[in-house]
Design an enzyme around this catalytic site. Sequence first.
Site, short mmCIF file in Angstrom:
data_model
loop_
_atom_site.label_atom_id
_atom_site.label_comp_id
_atom_site.label_asym_id
_atom_site.label_seq_id
_atom_site.Cartn_x
_atom_site.Cartn_y
_atom_site.Cartn_z
N CYS A 1 -12.59 3.50 -28.52
CA CYS A 1 -13.86 4.19 -28.70
C CYS A 1 -14.63 4.32 -27.39
O CYS A 1 -15.63 3.62 -27.17
CB CYS A 1 -14.68 3.47 -29.77
SG CYS A 1 -13.82 3.50 -31.34
N GLU A 2 -14.12 5.12 -26.51
CA GLU A 2 -14.70 5.43 -25.21
C GLU A 2 -14.20 6.81 -24.83
O GLU A 2 -13.01 7.09 -24.97
CB GLU A 2 -14.19 4.48 -24.11
CG GLU A 2 -14.53 3.04 -24.24
CD GLU A 2 -15.86 2.67 -23.61
OE1 GLU A 2 -16.41 3.49 -22.83
OE2 GLU A 2 -16.33 1.57 -23.91
N GLY B 1 0.76 -1.24 0.00
CA GLY B 1 0.00 0.00 0.00
C GLY B 1 0.78 1.28 0.00
O GLY B 1 0.21 2.36 -0.23
N TYR C 1 0.54 -2.15 -12.17
CA TYR C 1 -0.86 -2.04 -12.58
C TYR C 1 -0.98 -1.44 -13.98
O TYR C 1 -1.93 -0.73 -14.30
CB TYR C 1 -1.67 -1.23 -11.54
CG TYR C 1 -1.51 -1.78 -10.15
CD1 TYR C 1 -2.10 -2.99 -9.79
CD2 TYR C 1 -0.72 -1.14 -9.19
CE1 TYR C 1 -1.93 -3.54 -8.53
CE2 TYR C 1 -0.54 -1.69 -7.92
CZ TYR C 1 -1.15 -2.88 -7.60
OH TYR C 1 -0.96 -3.43 -6.35
N GLU D 1 4.09 -6.62 1.82
CA GLU D 1 3.59 -7.00 0.49
C GLU D 1 3.56 -5.82 -0.47
O GLU D 1 2.50 -5.44 -0.97
CB GLU D 1 2.16 -7.56 0.62
CG GLU D 1 2.04 -8.79 1.49
CD GLU D 1 0.58 -9.23 1.68
OE1 GLU D 1 -0.35 -8.42 1.40
OE2 GLU D 1 0.39 -10.36 2.11
N PRO D 2 4.69 -5.21 -0.74
CA PRO D 2 4.67 -4.06 -1.65
C PRO D 2 4.47 -4.49 -3.10
O PRO D 2 5.01 -5.50 -3.53
CB PRO D 2 6.08 -3.47 -1.46
CG PRO D 2 6.93 -4.67 -1.15
CD PRO D 2 6.05 -5.57 -0.32
N GLY D 3 3.69 -3.74 -3.81
CA GLY D 3 3.55 -3.95 -5.25
C GLY D 3 4.03 -2.71 -5.97
O GLY D 3 5.12 -2.64 -6.53
N ARG D 4 3.19 -1.68 -5.85
CA ARG D 4 3.46 -0.41 -6.52
C ARG D 4 4.84 0.16 -6.15
O ARG D 4 5.57 0.65 -7.01
CB ARG D 4 2.36 0.57 -6.06
CG ARG D 4 2.29 1.88 -6.79
CD ARG D 4 1.27 2.79 -6.11
NE ARG D 4 -0.04 2.19 -5.94
CZ ARG D 4 -0.97 2.13 -6.90
NH1 ARG D 4 -0.73 2.64 -8.09
NH2 ARG D 4 -2.15 1.56 -6.67
C1 PLP Z 1 -2.80 -5.25 -4.04
C2 PLP Z 1 -2.30 -5.85 -2.78
C3 PLP Z 1 -1.02 -5.55 -2.32
C4 PLP Z 1 -0.10 -4.56 -3.02
O1 PLP Z 1 -0.57 -3.26 -2.96
P1 PLP Z 1 0.38 -2.04 -3.39
O2 PLP Z 1 -0.43 -0.85 -3.15
O3 PLP Z 1 0.70 -2.25 -4.81
O4 PLP Z 1 1.58 -2.10 -2.53
C5 PLP Z 1 -0.58 -6.18 -1.18
N1 PLP Z 1 -1.37 -7.06 -0.50
C6 PLP Z 1 -2.61 -7.37 -0.92
C7 PLP Z 1 -3.41 -8.33 -0.15
C8 PLP Z 1 -3.11 -6.78 -2.07
O5 PLP Z 1 -4.35 -7.08 -2.48
#
Ligand code: PLP
Length: 425
Positions: free
Chosen positions: A349-350, A244, A378, A279-282
Amino acid sequence: MDHFDYRDGVLHAEDVSLETIAAEVGTPAYVYSTATLRRHYRVLAEAIGAHPDALRDPLIAFAVKANGNLAVLATLARLGAGADTVSEGEIRRALAAGTPADRIVFSGVGKADSELAFAVGAGVRQINVESRPELERLIAVARDLGRGVDVAIRVNPKVGAGGHAKITTGGATDKFGVAPEEALALYAEAAASGAVTPVGLACHIGSQITDLAPLRAAFGVLRDMTLTLRTRGLEVTRLDLGGGLGVPYAGGAPTASPADYAAMAAEVLRGLEVQATFEPGRLLAANAGVLLTRVVHVNVRPDGRRFLVLDAGMNDLMRPALYDAFHDLKPVHLTSAAPIAHDVVGPVCETGDTFARDRPLPPVEAGALMAFTGAGAYGASMANEYNSRLLAPEVLTDGARWSVVRQRPTYDQMLARDQIPDWLQ
Ligand SMILES: *Cc1c(COP(=O)(O)O)cnc(C)c1O
């Protein structure tokens, strides 16, 4: 910080000119930087590692949904990253990229029985259970297989946060996790089942969070619950703090730095003697990727409104259409021309296929190359073929090396997925 810079007036990904990639791969195309992925991982790992007393033996599990490309996952797996997954497909991706099963966390609100069975069979590290019916199904699946699995109960701490309502997940009315009181009951039930082993609690309250206060509040809920569970004689050895943390999409320093984030997490968890999962993604992937695109044409209306029409559309990069997200758009060839307002749109086309309104940009001509920054998370993972547009290919750079890590499909491949039934032949 990223490794996309101008050299001799041309935007590069590390040592590779984006002009070269566009010439060889075509546009639109995603381009990722290994050095940036590594840097982001190390900055976070070092921030967490600075608090060994409170954040011992931590796991950084990359959220695969942010970017599931096998080359990206393999890059992170080699640094020691685990994977946070939300489907069987993502577990398979993480495994295929070389992530050890015991570093894979399985999250998600609607895991099917077949997916739970796959995860248990694969020997994942833990399954984050998000509801009572899911726990009941998981217990049944584990009994059927005659194999146990570690579980964490995902708590909805009633603290929502995030850059947009659609990426807030920890609010009381959001579909994720269970309320603290119910989580305590589920934990005891999991322990009593004998089929699964509750090891901890998990939370993930939203995405693109730029203020640590809601995260601190959520972690505090996990802390209090841990103490409560222990007074009831239940063991808690892991806390999964979710992802997050937000990134600066418009450049500049992050509003909440990994160092401040880790210090805050350490402060809340100190003394609990739990293993922390992040759990970093972004945070790891967003600024490690750009979407390279070419200007189809510039349509100047009689009233003066300038539409910059790109060959990338909302199907390639959904975030602006879905979340009103901001992505910086840079010309690949640096120019000193004074910026003027453009509406930046794609070919889909949106009306929603609009990346920006009144965005000040230097005037460019048809055929010019441009790059959306912050597109490594994403971006490709959310892309689709709406309007029967081919999925954009993905490229990974590493210093002066680069490689196509996902090919652009051909039209024949796209059409071959459909079948005309015999009664229409
Ligand atoms: C999407 C998600 C993440 C990653 O979120 P980011 O904002 O990209 O860090 C981590 N844990 C869970 C359970 C998620 O659904």
